[in-house]
Design a protein around this motif. Structure first.
Motif, PDB file in Angstrom:
ATOM      1  N   THR A 191      10.886  -3.411  -8.482  1.00  0.00           N
ATOM      2  CA  THR A 191       9.963  -3.257  -9.172  1.00  0.00           C
ATOM      3  C   THR A 191       8.755  -4.135  -8.465  1.00  0.00           C
ATOM      4  O   THR A 191       8.998  -5.355  -8.556  1.00  0.00           O
ATOM      5  N   ASP A 192       7.643  -3.591  -8.259  1.00  0.00           N
ATOM      6  CA  ASP A 192       6.421  -4.349  -7.903  1.00  0.00           C
ATOM      7  C   ASP A 192       5.360  -4.712  -8.960  1.00  0.00           C
ATOM      8  O   ASP A 192       5.593  -4.315 -10.243  1.00  0.00           O
ATOM      9  N   TYR A 238       5.639  -0.061  -9.819  1.00  0.00           N
ATOM     10  CA  TYR A 238       6.219   0.956  -9.167  1.00  0.00           C
ATOM     11  C   TYR A 238       7.491   0.479  -9.093  1.00  0.00           C
ATOM     12  O   TYR A 238       7.997  -0.635  -8.592  1.00  0.00           O
ATOM     13  N   LYS A 239       8.488   1.517  -9.217  1.00  0.00           N
ATOM     14  CA  LYS A 239       9.917   1.205  -9.182  1.00  0.00           C
ATOM     15  C   LYS A 239      10.658   1.921  -8.281  1.00  0.00           C
ATOM     16  O   LYS A 239      10.647   3.270  -8.435  1.00  0.00           O
ATOM     17  N   LEU A 240      11.710   1.340  -7.663  1.00  0.00           N
ATOM     18  CA  LEU A 240      12.429   2.242  -6.736  1.00  0.00           C
ATOM     19  C   LEU A 240      13.843   1.681  -6.644  1.00  0.00           C
ATOM     20  O   LEU A 240      14.053   0.601  -6.663  1.00  0.00           O
ATOM     21  N   GLN A 278      16.189   8.682  -7.234  1.00  0.00           N
ATOM     22  CA  GLN A 278      15.057   9.404  -7.929  1.00  0.00           C
ATOM     23  C   GLN A 278      14.472  10.362  -7.001  1.00  0.00           C
ATOM     24  O   GLN A 278      13.609  11.176  -7.554  1.00  0.00           O
ATOM     25  N   ALA A 338       8.809  -1.965  -2.164  1.00  0.00           N
ATOM     26  CA  ALA A 338       8.965  -1.059  -3.460  1.00  0.00           C
ATOM     27  C   ALA A 338       8.511   0.343  -2.993  1.00  0.00           C
ATOM     28  O   ALA A 338       8.444   1.373  -3.842  1.00  0.00           O
ATOM     29  N   ASP A 339       8.112   0.444  -1.649  1.00  0.00           N
ATOM     30  CA  ASP A 339       7.842   1.802  -1.262  1.00  0.00           C
ATOM     31  C   ASP A 339       8.548   2.624  -0.753  1.00  0.00           C
ATOM     32  O   ASP A 339       9.569   1.837   0.015  1.00  0.00           O
ATOM     33  N   TRP A 340       8.702   3.846  -0.566  1.00  0.00           N
ATOM     34  CA  TRP A 340       9.707   4.644  -0.359  1.00  0.00           C
ATOM     35  C   TRP A 340       9.993   4.625   1.425  1.00  0.00           C
ATOM     36  O   TRP A 340      11.058   4.619   1.575  1.00  0.00           O
ATOM     37  N   GLN A 395       7.002  10.010   1.205  1.00  0.00           N
ATOM     38  CA  GLN A 395       7.936   9.885  -0.068  1.00  0.00           C
ATOM     39  C   GLN A 395       8.362  11.358  -0.126  1.00  0.00           C
ATOM     40  O   GLN A 395       7.956  12.234  -0.041  1.00  0.00           O
ATOM     41  N   GLN A 454       1.570   6.539  -3.576  1.00  0.00           N
ATOM     42  CA  GLN A 454       1.832   5.274  -4.208  1.00  0.00           C
ATOM     43  C   GLN A 454       0.606   4.281  -3.815  1.00  0.00           C
ATOM     44  O   GLN A 454       0.392   3.302  -4.980  1.00  0.00           O
ATOM     45  N   ASN A 455       0.182   4.273  -2.657  1.00  0.00           N
ATOM     46  CA  ASN A 455      -1.047   3.371  -2.202  1.00  0.00           C
ATOM     47  C   ASN A 455      -2.229   3.862  -2.533  1.00  0.00           C
ATOM     48  O   ASN A 455      -3.216   3.252  -2.247  1.00  0.00           O
TER      49      ASN A 455
END
Length: 317
Positions: free
Chosen positions: A49-50, A54-56, A69, A163-165, A233, A277-278
């Motif tokens: 989680t950042d 955002y959680k990956l 996810q 935390a980015d895909w 993503q 996300q960005n």
């Protein structure tokens, strides 16, 4: 005993005492792993989680990295294993503080952190650790959950905990050899554009104004886009109404020859605009050769959605 002998005796005793203190064997401190006896074999999943929330989640399914996810979209085993190895290498050799007063300053507080990493273990427990700021190059503050002690480590940094895909997957959604494409049909709100490769690799368009010249560079540009797409993503296997793909306004159908000379065809359907996300705009895309729905950067897809006949007409200076 003379006074001189007494002085010499006392001096000898003091020297022995000093030497005993100086050369007394120190107890050896053996640093221990911050994550205890956790091993990579114990770990079922890693969640990152950042600071923006955002959680990956990265999970291992039969030894293969997957993204729960996104309906088990595959991720890169080597990258995930390397990250876990770095986490397991964190130890207690460099203690910075034992109190919670500095947690916010080091960005390792419960609600104020650079990255928050959770390791789901096969015994049903979860290990959690906060990765904070870097006081200097190749060092990071780190704290285990429910422990006030903060350590400095060079084993891992918050920058390793993406935390980015896109950082964990093969971003290549699909690719074909552009030179093998024989036909392409683009349908968008501006019309239907049917392109065919002719002699000497020159392209022609159905119903093109004979008084105009087809811009071969413009054709090459859109063929290049249609030959490969890169994911920002993955979304999953299930189509949703919000994707707007039931009757897509824009689609691309391509016929290409394979290396063995056989013909293959595929279709790209383009759906709704979404925020990535960005914060940038993306487009939902479905390629007929993959079961997954994905997000691709909007500026890439604009080549298809915005194209009109005028873009294909060669302009003369």
């Amino acid at each position: 005993m003379t006074l001189l002998n007494k002085i010499l005796g006392i001096s000898l005793i003091l020297q022995i005492a000093i030497l005993s203190i100086v050369f007394w064997p120190e107890s050896e401190y053996a640093p221990v792993p911050i994550l205890g006896d956790t091993t990579i074999e114990n770990i079922l999943s890693v969640s990152i989680t950042d600071s923006a929330g955002y959680k990956l989640q990265l999970a291992s399914v039969d030894g293969v990295c997957m993204l729960p996810q996104a309906d088990q979209y595959p991720c890169k085993n080597d990258l995930v294993q390397s990250f876990i190895d770095k986490l397991l290498a964190m130890d207690t050799r460099n203690l910075v503080t034992e109190t919670s007063a500095s947690h916010n300053g080091f960005r390792v507080a419960d609600e104020n952190y650079e990255k928050f990493v959770e390791l789901e273990l096969n015994d049903g427990t979860t290990s959690r650790v906060f990765l904070g700021t870097s006081p200097h190059r190749r060092s990071t503050y780190v704290r285990a959950e429910n422990d006030d002690k903060v350590y400095m480590t060079s084993a891992v940094s918050a920058y390793d905990a993406h935390a980015d895909w896109r950082s964990w997957i093969d971003a290549n959604y699909f690719s074909v050899n552009e030179n093998h494409i024989e036909e392409m049909t683009l349908i968008n709100p501006n019309g239907v554009f049917e392109l065919h490769k002719g002699s000497e690799d020159k392209w022609a368009m159905e119903n093109f104004d004979p008084n105009e010249t087809l811009d071969q560079i413009a054709v090459s540009s859109i063929l290049n886009r249609a030959s490969r797409l890169y994911i920002r993503q993955p979304l999953g296997l299930t189509e949703k109404e919000s994707y707007e793909l039931q009757s897509p306004q824009t689609s691309i159908t391509v016929r290409s020859s394979s290396d063995d000379g056989s013909s293959i065809s595929y279709k790209i359907d383009i759906g709704s605009v979404v925020k990535m996300q960005n914060g940038e705009d993306g487009r939902i895309v479905k390629y007929s050769g993959s079961p997954y729905y994905v997000i691709v950067a909007k500026y890439v897809i604009d080549e298809f959605t915005d194209k009109n006949m005028d873009d294909f007409i060669e302009k003369y200076p």
